[in-house]
Design a protein around this motif. Structure first.
Motif, PDB file in Angstrom:
ATOM      1  N   ASP A  86       0.864  -1.238  -0.105  1.00  0.00           N
ATOM      2  CA  ASP A  86      -0.088  -0.058  -0.113  1.00  0.00           C
ATOM      3  C   ASP A  86       0.724   1.083  -0.125  1.00  0.00           C
ATOM      4  N   SER A  87       1.995   1.275   0.631  1.00  0.00           N
ATOM      5  CA  SER A  87       2.900   2.280   0.576  1.00  0.00           C
ATOM      6  C   SER A  87       3.543   2.817  -0.776  1.00  0.00           C
ATOM      7  N   TYR A  88       3.405   1.911  -1.628  1.00  0.00           N
ATOM      8  CA  TYR A  88       3.874   1.937  -3.036  1.00  0.00           C
ATOM      9  C   TYR A  88       2.776   2.344  -3.920  1.00  0.00           C
ATOM     10  N   TYR A  89       1.780   2.736  -3.496  1.00  0.00           N
ATOM     11  CA  TYR A  89       0.847   3.391  -4.594  1.00  0.00           C
ATOM     12  C   TYR A  89       1.565   4.370  -5.217  1.00  0.00           C
ATOM     13  N   ARG A  90       1.065   4.981  -6.560  1.00  0.00           N
ATOM     14  CA  ARG A  90       1.759   5.754  -7.313  1.00  0.00           C
ATOM     15  C   ARG A  90       1.172   7.293  -6.904  1.00  0.00           C
ATOM     16  N   ASP A  91       2.009   8.180  -6.377  1.00  0.00           N
ATOM     17  CA  ASP A  91       1.396   9.424  -5.982  1.00  0.00           C
ATOM     18  C   ASP A  91       0.609  10.164  -7.040  1.00  0.00           C
TER      19      ASP A  91
ATOM     20  N   VAL B 285     -10.958  15.172  -7.729  1.00  0.00           N
ATOM     21  CA  VAL B 285     -12.330  14.757  -8.169  1.00  0.00           C
ATOM     22  C   VAL B 285     -11.853  13.320  -9.025  1.00  0.00           C
ATOM     23  N   ASP B 286     -10.869  13.339  -9.724  1.00  0.00           N
ATOM     24  CA  ASP B 286     -10.355  12.339 -10.752  1.00  0.00           C
ATOM     25  C   ASP B 286      -9.760  11.202  -9.990  1.00  0.00           C
ATOM     26  N   ARG B 287      -9.039  11.574  -8.815  1.00  0.00           N
ATOM     27  CA  ARG B 287      -8.460  10.403  -8.316  1.00  0.00           C
ATOM     28  C   ARG B 287      -9.499   9.595  -7.554  1.00  0.00           C
ATOM     29  N   ARG B 288     -10.408  10.009  -7.370  1.00  0.00           N
ATOM     30  CA  ARG B 288     -11.628   8.904  -6.663  1.00  0.00           C
ATOM     31  C   ARG B 288     -12.089   8.064  -7.777  1.00  0.00           C
ATOM     32  N   GLU B 289     -11.868   8.090  -9.208  1.00  0.00           N
ATOM     33  CA  GLU B 289     -12.179   7.323 -10.234  1.00  0.00           C
ATOM     34  C   GLU B 289     -10.948   6.204 -10.516  1.00  0.00           C
ATOM     35  N   VAL B 290      -9.901   6.507  -9.899  1.00  0.00           N
ATOM     36  CA  VAL B 290      -8.501   5.865 -10.318  1.00  0.00           C
ATOM     37  C   VAL B 290      -9.003   4.181  -9.993  1.00  0.00           C
ATOM     38  N   ASN B 291      -8.470   3.339 -10.772  1.00  0.00           N
ATOM     39  CA  ASN B 291      -8.575   1.872 -10.468  1.00  0.00           C
ATOM     40  C   ASN B 291      -7.307   1.407  -9.711  1.00  0.00           C
ATOM     41  N   PHE B 292      -7.567   1.473  -8.285  1.00  0.00           N
ATOM     42  CA  PHE B 292      -6.400   1.431  -7.426  1.00  0.00           C
ATOM     43  C   PHE B 292      -6.306  -0.362  -7.318  1.00  0.00           C
ATOM     44  N   ASP B 293      -7.006  -1.150  -7.910  1.00  0.00           N
ATOM     45  CA  ASP B 293      -6.692  -2.434  -7.572  1.00  0.00           C
ATOM     46  C   ASP B 293      -5.974  -3.144  -8.799  1.00  0.00           C
ATOM     47  N   HIS B 294      -5.658  -2.460  -9.766  1.00  0.00           N
ATOM     48  CA  HIS B 294      -5.026  -2.716 -10.996  1.00  0.00           C
ATOM     49  C   HIS B 294      -3.448  -2.735 -10.530  1.00  0.00           C
ATOM     50  N   PRO B 295      -2.769  -3.866 -11.349  1.00  0.00           N
ATOM     51  CA  PRO B 295      -1.333  -3.677 -10.968  1.00  0.00           C
ATOM     52  C   PRO B 295      -0.850  -2.349 -11.431  1.00  0.00           C
ATOM     53  N   ASP B 296      -1.076  -1.757 -12.291  1.00  0.00           N
ATOM     54  CA  ASP B 296      -0.283  -0.705 -12.679  1.00  0.00           C
ATOM     55  C   ASP B 296      -0.735   0.830 -11.711  1.00  0.00           C
ATOM     56  N   ALA B 297      -1.617   0.559 -10.721  1.00  0.00           N
ATOM     57  CA  ALA B 297      -1.489   1.546  -9.781  1.00  0.00           C
ATOM     58  C   ALA B 297      -0.368   1.718  -8.680  1.00  0.00           C
ATOM     59  N   PHE B 298       0.496   0.547  -8.793  1.00  0.00           N
ATOM     60  CA  PHE B 298       1.538   0.652  -7.685  1.00  0.00           C
ATOM     61  C   PHE B 298       2.907   0.921  -8.596  1.00  0.00           C
ATOM     62  N   ASP B 299       3.731   1.458  -7.898  1.00  0.00           N
ATOM     63  CA  ASP B 299       5.152   1.905  -8.115  1.00  0.00           C
ATOM     64  C   ASP B 299       6.025   0.561  -7.891  1.00  0.00           C
ATOM     65  N   THR B 300       5.873  -0.331  -8.872  1.00  0.00           N
ATOM     66  CA  THR B 300       6.430  -1.627  -8.669  1.00  0.00           C
ATOM     67  C   THR B 300       7.973  -1.642  -8.697  1.00  0.00           C
TER      68      THR B 300
ATOM     69  N   VAL C   4      -6.317   9.229   2.044  1.00  0.00           N
ATOM     70  CA  VAL C   4      -7.810  10.170   1.892  1.00  0.00           C
ATOM     71  C   VAL C   4      -7.535  11.205   0.642  1.00  0.00           C
ATOM     72  N   THR C   5      -6.088  11.275   0.624  1.00  0.00           N
ATOM     73  CA  THR C   5      -5.860  12.280  -0.706  1.00  0.00           C
ATOM     74  C   THR C   5      -5.277  11.457  -1.714  1.00  0.00           C
ATOM     75  N   SER C   6      -4.997  10.187  -1.724  1.00  0.00           N
ATOM     76  CA  SER C   6      -4.428   9.217  -2.789  1.00  0.00           C
ATOM     77  C   SER C   6      -2.911   9.920  -3.112  1.00  0.00           C
ATOM     78  N   SER C   7      -2.141  10.243  -2.090  1.00  0.00           N
ATOM     79  CA  SER C   7      -1.119  10.848  -2.572  1.00  0.00           C
ATOM     80  C   SER C   7       0.220  10.306  -1.508  1.00  0.00           C
ATOM     81  N   ARG C   8       1.241  10.695  -1.726  1.00  0.00           N
ATOM     82  CA  ARG C   8       2.306  10.381  -0.887  1.00  0.00           C
ATOM     83  C   ARG C   8       2.773  11.667  -0.173  1.00  0.00           C
ATOM     84  N   GLN C   9       2.919  11.332   1.240  1.00  0.00           N
ATOM     85  CA  GLN C   9       3.328  12.407   2.204  1.00  0.00           C
ATOM     86  C   GLN C   9       4.849  12.801   1.682  1.00  0.00           C
TER      87      GLN C   9
END
Ligand code: C5P
Length: 211
Positions: free
Chosen positions: A39-44, A51-66, A90-95
């Motif tokens: 989870d810590s490696y989700y793309r920033d 509003v667009d961030r809420r529509e992102v598919n966070f369950d697809h492998p491409d969502a991660f910075d693998t 909450v903000t779908s971003s990196r701190q």
């Protein structure tokens, strides 16, 4: 010195992966355990409108910075510390800050797709899949996302039907076939967790078996 034992813990959202990982860490408190969560490696997504961030598919492998995840895994295996990103759901971003993770005799890597991703899977010595019934997982997810991740009921249900469920069936559930051990009943299965801890201790004590 032998290289650390890398243990992957996969499973669907809200299946109890984090609980299993926590209980393993607690039971191995006398060992050096390095923990990283996928989870810590989700793309920033800080450059994308909220509003667009809420529509992102966070369950697809491409969502991660693998790439970064694998790099960090290899760094820890070389016995060096990493600076793990800190992700804000909450903000779908990196701190802006990071979290230092020191190397260990065991590296635990936990996340929905860690067994699906070949480049991550190939780094593992022991592969675990945590199973839990779908109805229990969605109930837990609803509660958690509303309480901790700034979502509302309609958003959780919509995201579940649009992304979470189809990606679970397409990527997460099939990755179970790569597992050495499947733990039923999620994080409540203290018997299975105890057996896992015993097996990890045995492998640590006999490094020639381990990897
Ligand atoms: O902790 P858990 O394994 O449930 O985290 C993975 C889940 O987080 C995914 O199913 C994904 O839908 C969700 N997620 C989210 N918003 C983000 C990033 C991930 O809802 N910004």
């Amino acid at each position: 010195m032998s290289s650390p034992l890398v243990v992957g813990i996969a499973g669907g959202t809200a299946s109890g992966k984090t609980t299993v990982a926590r209980k393993v860490r607690e039971a191995l408190a006398d060992c050096r355990v390095a923990f990283i969560d996928q989870d810590s490696y989700y793309r920033d997504l800080k450059d994308m409108p909220l509003v667009d961030r809420r529509e992102v598919n966070f369950d697809h492998p491409d969502a991660f910075d693998t790439e970064l995840l694998v790099e960090h895994l290899r760094t820890l295996k070389q016995g060096k510390p990493i600076q793990k990103p800190v992700y804000d759901f909450v903000t779908s971003s990196r701190q802006p800050h990071t979290h230092r993770v020191d190397p260990g005799d065991i590296i635990l890597i936990e996340g929905i797709l860690v067994l699906h991703m070949k480049e991550v899977r190939d780094e593992m010595d022991v592969k675990i899949y945590v199973d839990a019934d779908d109805d229990l997982r969605i109930l837990r997810r609803l509660t958690r996302d509303i309480k901790d991740r700034g979502r509302d009921f309609d958003h959780v249900v919509g995201q579940y039907l649009r992304h979470v469920r189809p990606m679970h069936m397409g990527f997460v559930e099939p990755s179970k076939h790569h597992a050495d051990i499947i733990i039923p009943h999620g994080g409540n299965n203290d018997i299975a967790i105890g057996m896992l801890v015993g097996a990890l201790r045995a492998r640590l004590a006999a490094p020639h078996l381990a990897r």
